[in-house]
Design a protein around this motif. Structure first.
Motif, short mmCIF file in Angstrom:
data_model
loop_
_atom_site.label_atom_id
_atom_site.label_comp_id
_atom_site.label_asym_id
_atom_site.label_seq_id
_atom_site.Cartn_x
_atom_site.Cartn_y
_atom_site.Cartn_z
N LYS A 60 133.01 64.62 56.01
CA LYS A 60 134.12 64.46 55.75
C LYS A 60 134.32 65.84 54.71
O LYS A 60 134.68 66.78 55.09
CB LYS A 60 135.44 63.72 54.84
CG LYS A 60 136.56 64.14 55.48
CD LYS A 60 137.31 62.86 55.25
CE LYS A 60 139.19 64.08 54.65
NZ LYS A 60 140.05 62.63 54.42
N ALA A 61 133.80 65.45 53.81
CA ALA A 61 133.47 66.72 53.48
C ALA A 61 133.14 67.99 52.67
O ALA A 61 133.69 69.19 52.78
CB ALA A 61 132.84 66.37 50.91
N GLU A 117 139.92 78.24 46.22
CA GLU A 117 140.87 76.60 46.71
C GLU A 117 139.25 76.34 47.29
O GLU A 117 138.84 75.21 47.66
CB GLU A 117 141.51 76.80 48.25
CG GLU A 117 141.79 75.70 48.95
CD GLU A 117 143.65 76.32 50.01
OE1 GLU A 117 143.10 74.63 50.43
OE2 GLU A 117 143.12 76.85 50.36
N MET A 118 138.68 77.64 48.14
CA MET A 118 138.12 77.05 48.84
C MET A 118 136.48 76.65 47.87
O MET A 118 135.34 75.72 47.87
CB MET A 118 137.40 78.41 49.60
CG MET A 118 135.42 77.67 50.37
SD MET A 118 135.83 76.43 51.23
CE MET A 118 137.33 76.46 52.75
N LEU A 119 136.33 77.01 46.76
CA LEU A 119 135.77 76.75 45.91
C LEU A 119 135.59 75.17 45.18
O LEU A 119 134.74 74.55 45.21
CB LEU A 119 136.17 77.38 44.17
CG LEU A 119 135.11 78.90 44.30
CD1 LEU A 119 135.37 80.13 43.07
CD2 LEU A 119 133.21 78.98 44.39
N SER A 127 132.25 69.21 48.21
CA SER A 127 131.69 68.56 48.61
C SER A 127 130.22 68.20 48.69
O SER A 127 129.40 67.06 48.65
CB SER A 127 131.25 69.86 49.80
OG SER A 127 130.15 69.61 50.76
N LEU A 128 129.90 68.93 47.18
CA LEU A 128 128.60 68.71 46.19
C LEU A 128 128.78 67.64 45.85
O LEU A 128 128.01 66.72 45.94
CB LEU A 128 128.53 70.03 45.27
CG LEU A 128 127.47 69.49 44.51
CD1 LEU A 128 125.79 69.69 44.71
CD2 LEU A 128 127.35 71.16 43.15
N TYR A 129 129.87 67.04 44.70
CA TYR A 129 130.15 66.28 44.36
C TYR A 129 129.64 64.74 45.24
O TYR A 129 128.90 63.77 45.18
CB TYR A 129 131.24 65.73 43.63
CG TYR A 129 131.37 66.38 42.72
CD1 TYR A 129 130.69 67.61 41.92
CD2 TYR A 129 132.71 67.23 42.32
CE1 TYR A 129 130.65 68.81 41.01
CE2 TYR A 129 132.96 67.66 41.08
CZ TYR A 129 132.05 67.96 40.80
OH TYR A 129 132.06 69.49 39.41
N GLU A 150 126.89 61.77 45.03
CA GLU A 150 126.96 60.04 44.80
C GLU A 150 127.03 59.40 45.65
O GLU A 150 126.24 58.79 46.11
CB GLU A 150 128.92 60.29 45.06
CG GLU A 150 129.30 60.73 43.87
CD GLU A 150 131.28 60.66 43.65
OE1 GLU A 150 131.99 61.01 44.39
OE2 GLU A 150 131.35 60.14 42.25
N GLU A 151 126.67 59.91 47.74
CA GLU A 151 125.54 59.77 48.92
C GLU A 151 124.33 59.43 48.18
O GLU A 151 123.69 58.38 48.05
CB GLU A 151 126.15 60.29 49.64
CG GLU A 151 125.12 59.67 51.50
CD GLU A 151 125.24 60.73 51.69
OE1 GLU A 151 125.07 59.90 53.15
OE2 GLU A 151 124.62 61.66 51.81
#
Length: 439
Positions: A302-303, A315-317, A323-325, A329-330
């Motif tokens: 989703k991220a 906002e995009m940063l 997304s990186l986080y 975590e995955e």
């Protein structure tokens, strides 16, 4: 003071051009130049009854499996017990891929290079062992300002205000080798750098040689550098924002500043009596718990869908960081799920307390936050207590409680909660006091 038998050697470990480079998720491209060669440096300390090997390697990190195999070969080749051999990565982000972790998921680990690295490290230690002769060891802690900053705090503090210095002298008083131990991410150069380099320590060691003589061996060890860098923010760097000051010119300025601090501290170094003591321990650190892997994978997907490729506004940063986080975590959730340890799951790590004369060293198996290290030093019975970061393993970041309250890149990327730092502090203090009582 000449009861010591000390040896040292270095071995070039520069990989071939075209190799993948470790350290930056945002890096695009492979190594296309060599700015300066990478090395493995070995120091052997022998008090006549016990030996220890301190090895500095210009790579981002070493795995427990790699280091154990190397240490066993060193023991069989030199007689130095594997438990007294310490492989410490300098943590350059402009070197080859030597480990897979949260920061470089899926990067190619070249087995041919890893085998070559293994052989070169063993060779350096064997030659260092063969070079042992009566020498004098002097140690000290040189004050340092204007290099490392705490990248997570508004005022840039706390940092380690000292560089550890080990000077090895011939019996006639001439300096034969200098080892510098300083806590700072070796990340002056950013993800846009495709040249192989030691980063700022190259300039530190080059200036020491220029001042002390080309025949003086110089080497660098990192310390408790988990939250210390030269000023850039890790959450921005991780998604490809490159501050304009991250250049070789800055690396030279800061590297030479560190050399100046070391040179200024040389007159304050004191001789150490010939004594090697090592205590090591396996400690179980609690692991963070995550939602089931399927949930974490869905969050990562989703991220990732929210990223717009050609946008880098504020906002995009934030979206890119999220997304990186989610990917990190995955990754950790997968490791947790695959672990066969019983609940609550823990991560067992080896760390050690080493005494050379009356200078103490604590080995750290990853990127330990500076507050944890400073608390260990405050509790130490030894006036000179130093840290060898990224040694014999890489467990990632180990943050303190204050940092955890603020979250952020390093806290997200840590596999362990802040209480792991409390455990490390307690165990390190216990070992240091045990060494003191044995004197």
């Amino acid at each position: 003071m000449a009861d010591w038998r000390i040896g040292f050697a270095r071995q070039r470990i520069t990989p071939p051009l075209g190799c993948e480079m470790a350290g930056f998720d945002a890096r695009m491209g492979v190594a296309n130049a060599v700015h300066d060669d990478l090395h493995a440096h070995a120091l052997i300390f022998d008090d006549g009854g016990t030996q220890a090997a301190l090895i500095s390697i210009d790579v981002i990190a070493v795995s427990a499996e790699f280091s154990l195999a190397v240490r066993r070969d060193i023991e069989s080749s030199t007689g130095i017990p594997a438990g007294n051999v310490f492989l410490a990565a300098t943590h350059t982000h402009c070197g080859p891929v030597t480990i897979n972790g949260f920061f470089n998921q899926g990067q190619f680990l070249d087995p041919a290079y890893l085998l070559s690295l293994h052989e070169h490290v063993v060779s350096a230690v064997v030659r260092a062992s063969e070079s042992r002769k009566p020498r004098v060891l002097k140690t000290g802690m040189a004050p340092v300002e204007g290099i490392a900053v705490n990248r997570r705090t508004p005022d840039g503090l706390p940092v380690d205000p000292y560089a550890g210095v080990l000077a090895i002298e011939e019996t006639d008083g001439t300096i034969a080798a200098i080892a510098v131990i300083y806590a700072c991410h070796t990340t002056v150069l950013g993800p846009n750098t495709l040249s192989l380099t030691q980063d700022f320590p190259f300039y530190t060691l080059a200036k020491l040689k220029s001042e002390l003589g080309d025949d003086v061996e110089t080497l660098y060890f990192n310390g408790a550098q988990g939250d210390l860098s030269i000023g850039h923010k890790s959450n921005l760097s991780a998604v490809g924002i490159i501050d304009p000051f991250r250049t070789f010119a800055t690396a030279q300025r800061l590297g030479e500043r560190l050399a100046d601090a070391v040179l200024a501290g040389l007159p304050t170094l004191t001789p150490e009596a010939s004594r090697v003591q090592v205590l090591s321990k396996n400690v179980a650190l609690p692991l963070k718990q995550y939602e089931p892997l399927a949930v974490m994978t869905a969050a990562r997907e989703k991220a990732g869908r929210a990223i717009v490729a050609d946008r880098m506004d504020a906002e995009m940063l934030a979206i890119r960081q999220q997304s990186l986080y989610a990917r990190i975590e995955e990754y950790h959730a997968r490791l947790y799920e695959e672990s066969e340890a019983p609940e609550p799951k823990t991560l067992t790590v080896e760390f050690a307390a080493v005494l050379l004369g009356e200078t103490a060293f604590i080995t750290l198996p990853g990127e330990i936050f500076i507050r944890v290290a400073l608390a260990i030093r405050a509790a130490s019975p030894f006036a000179k207590t130093l840290f060898l970061g990224l040694t014999n393993n890489y467990i990632g970041y180990l943050p303190d409680h204050e940092a955890t309250r603020d979250s952020g890149y390093e806290v997200v990327a840590s596999r362990v909660p802040a209480i792991a730092g409390d455990i490390l502090q307690s165990e390190a203090a216990s070992m240091l006091h045990a060494l003191k009582e044995a004197l």
